[in-house]
Write a protein that holds these residues in place. Structure first.
Motif, PDB file in Angstrom:
ATOM      1  N   TRP A 281     -10.733  -8.970   4.871  1.00  6.82           N
ATOM      2  CA  TRP A 281     -10.569  -7.941   5.902  1.00  6.82           C
ATOM      3  C   TRP A 281     -11.883  -7.353   6.390  1.00  6.82           C
ATOM      4  N   GLY A 282     -12.951  -7.468   5.635  1.00  6.57           N
ATOM      5  CA  GLY A 282     -14.242  -6.935   6.061  1.00  6.57           C
ATOM      6  C   GLY A 282     -14.521  -5.535   5.566  1.00  6.57           C
ATOM      7  N   ASP A 283     -13.574  -4.615   5.804  1.00  7.26           N
ATOM      8  CA  ASP A 283     -13.744  -3.245   5.328  1.00  7.26           C
ATOM      9  C   ASP A 283     -12.377  -2.571   5.234  1.00  7.26           C
ATOM     10  N   LEU A 284     -12.377  -1.361   4.713  1.00  3.28           N
ATOM     11  CA  LEU A 284     -11.117  -0.638   4.516  1.00  3.28           C
ATOM     12  C   LEU A 284     -10.408  -0.385   5.843  1.00  3.28           C
ATOM     13  N   GLN A 285     -11.151  -0.018   6.879  1.00  2.00           N
ATOM     14  CA  GLN A 285     -10.501   0.273   8.166  1.00  2.00           C
ATOM     15  C   GLN A 285      -9.793  -0.947   8.724  1.00  2.00           C
ATOM     16  N   ALA A 286     -10.398  -2.119   8.596  1.00  2.00           N
ATOM     17  CA  ALA A 286      -9.748  -3.338   9.075  1.00  2.00           C
ATOM     18  C   ALA A 286      -8.489  -3.629   8.271  1.00  2.00           C
ATOM     19  N   LEU A 287      -8.540  -3.364   6.960  1.00  2.00           N
ATOM     20  CA  LEU A 287      -7.347  -3.549   6.119  1.00  2.00           C
ATOM     21  C   LEU A 287      -6.253  -2.576   6.536  1.00  2.00           C
ATOM     22  N   LEU A 288      -6.606  -1.305   6.697  1.00  2.00           N
ATOM     23  CA  LEU A 288      -5.610  -0.313   7.124  1.00  2.00           C
ATOM     24  C   LEU A 288      -5.022  -0.686   8.484  1.00  2.00           C
ATOM     25  N   SER A 289      -5.841  -1.230   9.353  1.00  2.00           N
ATOM     26  CA  SER A 289      -5.383  -1.662  10.662  1.00  2.00           C
ATOM     27  C   SER A 289      -4.382  -2.806  10.537  1.00  2.00           C
ATOM     28  N   ASP A 290      -4.677  -3.768   9.677  1.00  2.00           N
ATOM     29  CA  ASP A 290      -3.784  -4.903   9.458  1.00  2.00           C
ATOM     30  C   ASP A 290      -2.438  -4.435   8.914  1.00  2.00           C
ATOM     31  N   VAL A 291      -2.478  -3.520   7.964  1.00  2.00           N
ATOM     32  CA  VAL A 291      -1.244  -2.969   7.391  1.00  2.00           C
ATOM     33  C   VAL A 291      -0.461  -2.222   8.473  1.00  2.00           C
ATOM     34  N   ALA A 292      -1.165  -1.459   9.284  1.00  2.00           N
ATOM     35  CA  ALA A 292      -0.496  -0.682  10.336  1.00  2.00           C
ATOM     36  C   ALA A 292       0.210  -1.587  11.332  1.00  2.00           C
ATOM     37  N   VAL A 293      -0.454  -2.655  11.751  1.00  2.00           N
ATOM     38  CA  VAL A 293       0.170  -3.574  12.713  1.00  2.00           C
ATOM     39  C   VAL A 293       1.445  -4.162  12.116  1.00  2.00           C
ATOM     40  N   GLU A 294       1.385  -4.524  10.851  1.00  2.00           N
ATOM     41  CA  GLU A 294       2.577  -5.074  10.191  1.00  2.00           C
ATOM     42  C   GLU A 294       3.687  -4.026  10.123  1.00  2.00           C
ATOM     43  N   ARG A 295       3.338  -2.777   9.852  1.00  2.00           N
ATOM     44  CA  ARG A 295       4.346  -1.715   9.766  1.00  2.00           C
ATOM     45  C   ARG A 295       4.938  -1.379  11.135  1.00  2.00           C
TER      46      ARG A 295
ATOM     47  N   PRO B  62       4.898  11.523  12.459  1.00  2.00           N
ATOM     48  CA  PRO B  62       3.569  11.496  11.827  1.00  2.00           C
ATOM     49  C   PRO B  62       3.180  10.116  11.292  1.00  2.00           C
ATOM     50  N   ALA B  63       4.103   9.411  10.660  1.00  2.00           N
ATOM     51  CA  ALA B  63       3.775   8.080  10.132  1.00  2.00           C
ATOM     52  C   ALA B  63       3.467   7.114  11.281  1.00  2.00           C
ATOM     53  N   GLY B  64       4.243   7.160  12.352  1.00  2.00           N
ATOM     54  CA  GLY B  64       4.008   6.281  13.492  1.00  2.00           C
ATOM     55  C   GLY B  64       2.665   6.550  14.137  1.00  2.00           C
ATOM     56  N   ARG B  65       2.323   7.821  14.302  1.00  2.00           N
ATOM     57  CA  ARG B  65       1.030   8.180  14.894  1.00  2.00           C
ATOM     58  C   ARG B  65      -0.120   7.707  14.012  1.00  2.00           C
ATOM     59  N   ALA B  66       0.053   7.819  12.685  1.00  2.00           N
ATOM     60  CA  ALA B  66      -0.984   7.352  11.756  1.00  2.00           C
ATOM     61  C   ALA B  66      -1.141   5.838  11.852  1.00  2.00           C
ATOM     62  N   TYR B  67      -0.024   5.130  11.950  1.00  2.00           N
ATOM     63  CA  TYR B  67      -0.101   3.674  12.078  1.00  2.00           C
ATOM     64  C   TYR B  67      -0.771   3.278  13.386  1.00  2.00           C
ATOM     65  N   ILE B  68      -0.442   3.964  14.463  1.00  2.00           N
ATOM     66  CA  ILE B  68      -1.087   3.670  15.748  1.00  2.00           C
ATOM     67  C   ILE B  68      -2.592   3.896  15.621  1.00  2.00           C
ATOM     68  N   ARG B  69      -2.973   5.031  15.059  1.00  2.00           N
ATOM     69  CA  ARG B  69      -4.394   5.342  14.888  1.00  2.00           C
ATOM     70  C   ARG B  69      -5.088   4.250  14.071  1.00  2.00           C
ATOM     71  N   ASP B  70      -4.505   3.886  12.922  1.00  2.00           N
ATOM     72  CA  ASP B  70      -5.115   2.866  12.078  1.00  2.00           C
ATOM     73  C   ASP B  70      -5.174   1.515  12.768  1.00  2.00           C
ATOM     74  N   ALA B  71      -4.105   1.160  13.485  1.00  2.00           N
ATOM     75  CA  ALA B  71      -4.086  -0.136  14.178  1.00  2.00           C
ATOM     76  C   ALA B  71      -5.221  -0.220  15.189  1.00  2.00           C
ATOM     77  N   LEU B  72      -5.491   0.866  15.893  1.00  2.00           N
ATOM     78  CA  LEU B  72      -6.515   0.850  16.932  1.00  2.00           C
ATOM     79  C   LEU B  72      -7.928   1.024  16.373  1.00  2.00           C
ATOM     80  N   LEU B  73      -8.089   1.824  15.328  1.00  2.00           N
ATOM     81  CA  LEU B  73      -9.428   2.069  14.778  1.00  2.00           C
ATOM     82  C   LEU B  73     -10.045   0.831  14.153  1.00  2.00           C
ATOM     83  N   GLY B  74      -9.247  -0.007  13.551  1.00  2.01           N
ATOM     84  CA  GLY B  74      -9.777  -1.208  12.918  1.00  2.01           C
ATOM     85  C   GLY B  74      -9.671  -2.429  13.799  1.00  2.01           C
ATOM     86  N   ASP B  75      -9.742  -2.236  15.099  1.00  2.00           N
ATOM     87  CA  ASP B  75      -9.454  -3.299  16.054  1.00  2.00           C
ATOM     88  C   ASP B  75     -10.553  -3.425  17.109  1.00  2.00           C
ATOM     89  N   PRO B  76     -11.740  -3.898  16.719  1.00  2.00           N
ATOM     90  CA  PRO B  76     -12.839  -3.941  17.688  1.00  2.00           C
ATOM     91  C   PRO B  76     -12.601  -4.872  18.878  1.00  2.00           C
TER      92      PRO B  76
END
Length: 188
Positions: A55-69, A100-114
């Motif tokens: 995944w490269g870093d934690l943010q990319a991992l969180l982003s990957d998890v968010a997209v799946e969720r 709140p969970a959906g907003r967090a997933y959206i945030r994570d999906a976009l933050l780890g998505d260069p």
């Protein structure tokens, strides 16, 4: 999604599943902001280098998890008419994404998505759901707008409000967007 595509089975898929589960469990236990790569690795039974390599870093991992969720679990329900189906879908979409969970997933999906691929995947999930709703309506002989029109006139305004102007957004707003989109498509 992760920078490396997982094969449909085998060790790679097992690693991805165990790491994703570890992230979700740890986020629930200690809070998303307290999660670290070493914690995830220990919980998943892998080394931190496995996570960094994939995944490269934690943010990319969180982003990957968010997209799946954010991937829908089921097809939209069939309520018998395009209006009822699309309205129910829009209300559910709003409810899930504005929580709140959906907003967090959206945030994570976009933050780890260069490169924007996660945003594209999330958009594709919505488009696939809308396509199901529209295909059902066409099968019943109803006149329908196209997928892109619904994305532009229903999904886009909902996402904008969820992300930038969440105060006062409610199911009535989703119903209004749906009603206006269907009215513009003409009589069914």
């Amino acid at each position: 999604m992760s920078r490396q595509m997982a094969r449909p089975g085998g060790r790679s898929a097992r690693v991805q599943a165990s790491v994703h589960e570890a992230v979700r469990a740890l986020a629930a236990e200690v809070g998303r902001d307290a999660v670290t790569v070493p914690m995830v690795a220990q919980r998943a039974g892998v080394t931190p280098s496995t996570i960094y390599r994939r995944w490269g870093d934690l943010q990319a991992l969180l982003s990957d998890v968010a997209v799946e969720r954010l991937r829908p679990d089921t097809e939209p329900q069939d309520h018998g008419t395009l209006s009822a189906d699309l309205t129910a879908w829009a209300e559910q979409f709003l409810d899930e994404m504005a929580a709140p969970a959906g907003r967090a997933y959206i945030r994570d999906a976009l933050l780890g998505d260069p490169d924007g691929s996660n945003a594209g995947q999330c958009s594709a999930y919505a488009a696939e759901q809308i396509d199901v709703v529209l295909a059902r309506a066409q099968g019943r002989g109803e006149r329908t707008p196209d997928v892109e029109t619904v994305m532009d006139r229903v999904v886009a305004p909902l996402m904008y409000r969820i992300l930038f102007r969440p105060d006062g957004i409610d199911a009535a707003y989703a119903r209004r967007l749906t009603r206006e989109t269907l009215a513009a498509a003409g009589p069914c």
